[in-house]
Design an enzyme around this catalytic site. Structure first.
Site, PDB file in Angstrom:
ATOM      1  N   ALA A   6     -14.713  -9.199  -1.783  1.00  0.00           N
ATOM      2  CA  ALA A   6     -13.625  -8.384  -2.324  1.00  0.00           C
ATOM      3  C   ALA A   6     -13.644  -8.561  -3.838  1.00  0.00           C
ATOM      4  O   ALA A   6     -13.450  -9.665  -4.337  1.00  0.00           O
ATOM      5  CB  ALA A   6     -12.298  -8.847  -1.741  1.00  0.00           C
ATOM      6  N   CYS A 101      -0.130  -9.886   0.747  1.00  0.00           N
ATOM      7  CA  CYS A 101      -1.374  -9.153   0.497  1.00  0.00           C
ATOM      8  C   CYS A 101      -2.557  -9.940   1.056  1.00  0.00           C
ATOM      9  O   CYS A 101      -3.432  -9.387   1.715  1.00  0.00           O
ATOM     10  CB  CYS A 101      -1.549  -8.901  -0.998  1.00  0.00           C
ATOM     11  SG  CYS A 101      -3.046  -7.986  -1.394  1.00  0.00           S
ATOM     12  N   CYS A 191       0.243  -7.067  -9.353  1.00  0.00           N
ATOM     13  CA  CYS A 191      -0.758  -6.073  -9.723  1.00  0.00           C
ATOM     14  C   CYS A 191      -0.228  -4.648  -9.727  1.00  0.00           C
ATOM     15  O   CYS A 191      -0.662  -3.834 -10.515  1.00  0.00           O
ATOM     16  CB  CYS A 191      -1.972  -6.187  -8.826  1.00  0.00           C
ATOM     17  SG  CYS A 191      -1.619  -5.914  -7.088  1.00  0.00           S
TER      18      CYS A 191
END
Ligand SMILES: Cc1ncc(COP(=O)(O)O)c(C=O)c1O
Lengths: 349, 385
Positions: A6, A101, A191
């Site tokens: 990722a 997340c 983010c």
């Protein structure tokens, strides 16, 4: 092994992917498109989500010499991270969206997609260590990110940076590999909030009624000021209250029913116990009476505490009062360097 | 994937490998013939000669006159010049534009932008196979309609539209017609005079020419307002120093592919049909687009229960290049707007897969797909989403 990295476009995840390649793994990079910023003005240049980030990640993958894909995870991210984040703030809580997340997106939906596509695991640039069954703090204690990982399924996780002793070493490897973003600072912001914005701005956009100005009251109930909306305040916060007092005042409580920010002097802030829900254990469920070092906020100090299970979570009793225990945040249970588990703080006393 | 594994390229609708003869023809213009075609001295004259000859060759390939060819920076630019240029040139007469929703974004988004600044778009119906009906065009034409856009062949599903019939209807009503022929050139016979259209867009890279080069056919007498102003090149319709290497490559490719129209497409159809017949035998797989009115090299299927993008990733790992058909920008998994316009349900549309064969495709490529694809589908279906 065949691993999916990722990649956020930042130096950490790029180096993590590169190290895995160096270790002989077959690596493919992937960047998640999680969020679209409507307005160019708030489109951040460094968060996890921007087109810039996708472009940076792709360039890093080119330099490392691996294939790179972009996955559209906007719907999943919205459902599993942004919506609960907004709902929590609207309920007077202070959520940690990175915990969700990591649990539900990176090591949840992405890990499942990776498995479906034939990958054996997921690489991220987190500073933590795992052997596939247990989770530990990173070698580099200053960088340790195990706090935001307690809820993940570690069986598919690979953290190449966890063994690295210093951030400079990561930058050194980045430079050695000619990774272009070697010197770019990592963002510390949530983010999807955007540069120069605060979480409260996101909540205000989506649930305007949840972000109304109201009174700031002291612990005896006197109104001593006005706040902009509860979502702009966090328990333990001192700055930005606009309240004049002989000694520093801190946010002690966010009272949703009265839409009030309750402040107190430092002495009135300590919690002797907390309740947590959504319990998660990396491997073995904790036993009643077990002793842990509890951490109640990202980069927080460990506090010795005793564990006791409840119906939907657990209670921790601290040896000494702990400051700024904010409902909504994660409490993580450490045994030395090992992360045993954690939960979401629902209450403190 | 390792670089030295064989690559099976089945995405000719996305782009085609540059033909060796095209590369050869371009090289002098990337070396000694570097002059500006507008300059009077020898190297400039050589570049001019290259551009002039390219214009003649391309004109011949599509049945136009050389002065009707406007070279552009690609198919997208040609579409933009056509749609916006005709709309503006006729704005005093009317502001109504007709097109189907399956047009390429170059055309669709140009029209949608016009709609934002005061023009009106009417959408033409398409049937399940993607066909526009000439009757629908006739019924939707209004006194203030100035432009009808219908692509000659669709890039996703390969449906070939009845453009000649539509152009006849429009001509009788004094309405300008534009066709995006980017996908059609080199696959089927394209003769702009026989089609009877006023404008047509072409792109070099879909036929083995270089990327970033295209052309717009503009029938003599058609009114067009330019949107790139400058040195007046291309008869003032697209200013800017010409791209001799690009247009020479384009014209060379056009000459080659139109010269092979009697042989190559038949070969493609055989390969495509072999793929089609085998894949349609798999459970829950259906054909998208028209069963017969389609480009000879295009196959578009939907595989129920999978996401097309996942199939592509797994094919990529096996060295097979394919597409979902939709222009997926940075990993968006929105189902294809073309399939949506054709009435294909989401559960089918999200599993769309486009395989387009071409000059380099052989039975070995078809075999590779038929070996690799079925287990991939089976694997992806076994994961509950
Ligand atoms: C039907 C159609 N029109 C226009 C274009 C755009 O052409 P270009 O890539 O040369 O801009 C394409 C290809 O992408 C196409 O398939």
């Amino acid at each position: 092994m065949k691993l999916l990295a990722a990649m956020s476009g930042g130096v950490d995840s790029s180096v993590a992917a590169a190290l895995a390649v160096r270790d002989g793994h077959e690596v493919v990079g992937a960047t998640l498109k999680q969020w679209s910023f409507e307005d160019d003005a708030v489109r951040v240049g460094k968060g996890c989500n921007t087109l810039d980030a996708v472009a940076d990640a792709r360039r890093a993958a080119d330099v490392i010499g691996i294939a790179h894909y972009t996955f559209d995870f906007r719907e999943i991210f919205e459902r599993d991270v942004v919506d609960p984040f907004v709902a929590d703030y609207a309920a007077g809580l202070t959520p940690n969206p990175c915990v969700r997340c990591n649990e539900l997106v990176r090591f949840g939906a992405l890990a499942r997609k990776a498995e479906m596509l034939g990958f054996e695991g997921i690489i991220t640039g987190h500073y933590a260590r795992t052997d596939g069954t247990r989770l530990y703090r990173a070698r580099n204690a200053d960088k340790d990110q195990s706090y935001v990982l307690y809820a993940i399924d570690v069986s598919k996780a690979h953290f190449p940076l966890g063994e690295i002793a210093s951030k400079d070493e990561v930058r050194g490897i980045a430079r050695e590999l000619d990774l272009l973003n070697a010197d770019r600072a990592d963002s510390l912001e949530v983010c999807f909030v955007g540069d120069g914005r605060r979480p409260g701005d996101v909540v205000a956009e989506r649930v305007p009624v949840a972000v109304r100005s109201g009174p700031i009251v002291d612990d005896s109930g006197n109104v001593v000021g006005e706040h902009r909306g509860l979502a702009y305040y966090t328990i333990g916060q001192r700055k930005g209250l606009g309240v004049a007092a002989p000694e520093p005042r801190y946010v002690a409580k966010l009272d949703v029913e009265r839409n009030a920010v309750v402040i107190a002097a430092a002495g009135g802030l300590g919690a002797t116990s907390l309740e947590a829900t959504r319990p998660r254990f990396v491997r073995d469920v904790a036993a009643d009476g077990e002793r842990f070092d509890a951490v109640v906020r990202y980069r927080g100090e460990p506090a010795p505490a005793t564990y006791e299970a409840t119906q939907d979570g657990f209670v921790l009793t601290f040896d000494r009062p702990v400051r700024a225990v904010a409902p909504g945040q994660a409490v993580v249970l450490y045994r030395g360097d090992e992360v045993v588990g954690g939960g979401t703080i629902s209450n403190s006393a | 994937m390792m670089v030295d594994e064989p690559v099976h390229y089945l995405d000719y609708a996305a782009t085609a490998p540059i033909l060796p003869d095209v590369r050869e023809a371009m090289l002098p213009y990337l070396a000694e013939r570097y002059g500006n075609p507008s300059s009077i001295y020898a190297t400039g004259r050589e570049a001019r000669k290259g551009v002039d000859e390219a214009r003649e060759k391309l004109a011949l390939a599509i049945g136009a006159s050389p002065e009707e060819i406007v070279f552009t920076g690609g198919g997208t630019e040609a579409g933009n010049i056509a749609v916006k240029g005709v709309a503006w040139a006729n704005a005093e007469r009317g502001k109504h534009i007709l097109l189907p929703k399956i047009e390429h974004h170059a055309v669709l988004d140009s029209a949608e932008w016009l709609a934002k600044i005061g023009f009106e778009i009417g959408f033409l119906k398409v049937d399940r196979g993607g066909l526009v009906s000439p009757d629908d065009v006739a019924a939707k034409l209004r006194d203030d309609t100035t432009l009808v856009c219908v692509m000659l062949a669709n890039n996703e599903i390969g449906t070939i539209e009845p453009v000649a019939e539509i152009a006849t209807i429009c001509r009788e009503r004094g309405v300008t017609t534009f066709t995006d022929a980017v996908q059609a050139l080199g696959k089927i016979h394209v003769d702009v005079k026989a089609l009877g259209v006023d404008l047509a867009a072409f792109s070099a890279h879909k036929i083995g020419g270089p990327k970033g080069t295209g052309a717009l056919y503009v029938r003599r007498g058609v009114r067009l307002v330019p949107h790139t102003h400058g040195g007046g090149q291309e008869r003032g319709r697209r200013s800017g120093t010409e791209n001799p290497a690009g247009v020479v490559g384009f014209a060379t490719a056009a000459e080659i592919v139109t010269g092979e129209l009697e042989t190559e497409p038949l070969r493609w159809t055989t390969l495509r049909d072999r793929l089609r017949d085998a894949l349609l035998r798999l459970p829950d797989v259906q054909l998208n687009g028209h069963p017969t009115d389609r480009l000879p090299h295009n196959l578009n299927i939907s595989v129920k229960g999978v996401v097309g993008e996942d199939v592509l990733l797994m094919l990529d790992a096996k060295g097979i290049c394919a597409s979902t058909g939709s222009a997926c920008q940075s990993g968006s998994v929105e189902p294809s707007y073309v399939l949506k316009a054709c009435g294909v349900e989401n559960k089918w549309a999200e599993g769309a897969l486009r395989l387009t064969v071409g000059r380099s495709t052989t039975d070995a490529d078809v075999d590779a797909v038929l070996t690799e694809l079925p287990p991939i589908i089976e694997r992806l279906r076994s994961y509950k989403r």
